[in-house]
Scaffold this active site. Structure first.
Site, PDB file in Angstrom:
ATOM      1  N   VAL A  96      38.181  25.265  21.030  1.00 58.77           N
ATOM      2  CA  VAL A  96      38.005  26.689  20.785  1.00 58.77           C
ATOM      3  C   VAL A  96      37.328  26.842  19.413  1.00 58.77           C
ATOM      4  O   VAL A  96      37.607  26.071  18.488  1.00 58.77           O
ATOM      5  CB  VAL A  96      39.358  27.437  20.850  1.00 58.77           C
ATOM      6  CG1 VAL A  96      40.337  26.918  19.830  1.00 58.77           C
ATOM      7  CG2 VAL A  96      39.176  28.935  20.725  1.00 58.77           C
ATOM      8  N   CYS A 112      38.132  31.598  11.924  1.00 57.27           N
ATOM      9  CA  CYS A 112      37.636  31.737  10.552  1.00 57.27           C
ATOM     10  C   CYS A 112      36.115  31.621  10.499  1.00 57.27           C
ATOM     11  O   CYS A 112      35.476  32.200   9.610  1.00 57.27           O
ATOM     12  CB  CYS A 112      38.301  30.737   9.615  1.00 57.27           C
ATOM     13  SG  CYS A 112      38.044  29.013  10.064  1.00 57.27           S
ATOM     14  N   ASP A 144      33.718  34.246   8.803  1.00 54.53           N
ATOM     15  CA  ASP A 144      32.701  33.823   7.828  1.00 54.53           C
ATOM     16  C   ASP A 144      31.315  34.329   8.229  1.00 54.53           C
ATOM     17  O   ASP A 144      30.534  34.755   7.367  1.00 54.53           O
ATOM     18  CB  ASP A 144      32.681  32.302   7.668  1.00 54.53           C
ATOM     19  CG  ASP A 144      31.882  31.887   6.449  1.00 54.53           C
ATOM     20  OD1 ASP A 144      32.374  32.125   5.325  1.00 54.53           O
ATOM     21  OD2 ASP A 144      30.762  31.378   6.610  1.00 54.53           O
TER      22      ASP A 144
END
Length: 179
Positions: free
Chosen positions: A84, A88, A92
């Site tokens: 997966v 984050c 970002d």
């Protein structure tokens, strides 16, 4: 002295992967100014639209895409047997795009993420996914001694909203030594 026009002033409203890589190498906004990451950390393949007055707040909007391929580096290590895309990285990418908007607008300095308000993850990006779409809506743009953008962002996978982020904050700094 000749003024160098910003990408916004030049009327440039979309970018290819090759142009985004040039941004990462400091060739788009000029030396010492905003850059995107390169190689594995560049979380987008193209910017399909960037506008000065678009979006819900009329302060600017940016739409970008990432093509998903099962060979992308993060699927192998996150997680073995249960691949997966890390959430984050999507967050970002949204910060990257707010910084890009500031550079596109002619703001001087290097981009740094300054924070985010609420973030919600309601879905996932799997190796079987096809395309991620990022939608960034500027809420506030400060272009004085302080250069900062505050935006809301949405990440969609194959047309389904899976992440939302409010108050993404990015600043540009001419001197980052004391940051």
């Amino acid at each position: 002295m000749t003024k160098i026009l910003s990408q916004k002033e030049l009327g440039k409203n979309s970018y290819t992967k090759e142009e985004l890589i040039k941004c990462g190498q400091g060739e788009l906004f000029g030396k010492g100014n905003c850059q995107l990451p390169v190689d594995k950390m560049l979380m987008l393949d193209r910017i399909i639209s960037i506008t000065e007055n678009g979006g819900e707040f009329g302060k600017g909007e940016l739409i970008a895409e990432l093509d998903i391929d099962e060979a992308l580096w993060f699927f192998e290590c996150h997680f073995p047997g249960d691949p997966v895309m890390p959430g984050c990285l999507g967050l970002d990418a949204m910060w990257q795009l707010v910084g890009f908007f500031l550079g596109w607008s002619g703001g001087p300095g290097k981009g740094r993420a300054l924070g985010v308000g609420n973030v919600k993850f309601t879905g996932q990006i799997l190796p079987t996914s096809k395309k991620v779409t990022y939608r960034i809506t500027l809420k506030r743009l400060i272009m004085r001694k302080l250069v900062m953008g505050i935006a809301d962002g949405v990440v969609e996978v194959d047309g389904k909203v899976i992440y939302t982020a409010e108050d993404l904050k990015v600043g540009l700094f001419v001197d980052t030594t004391s940051f």
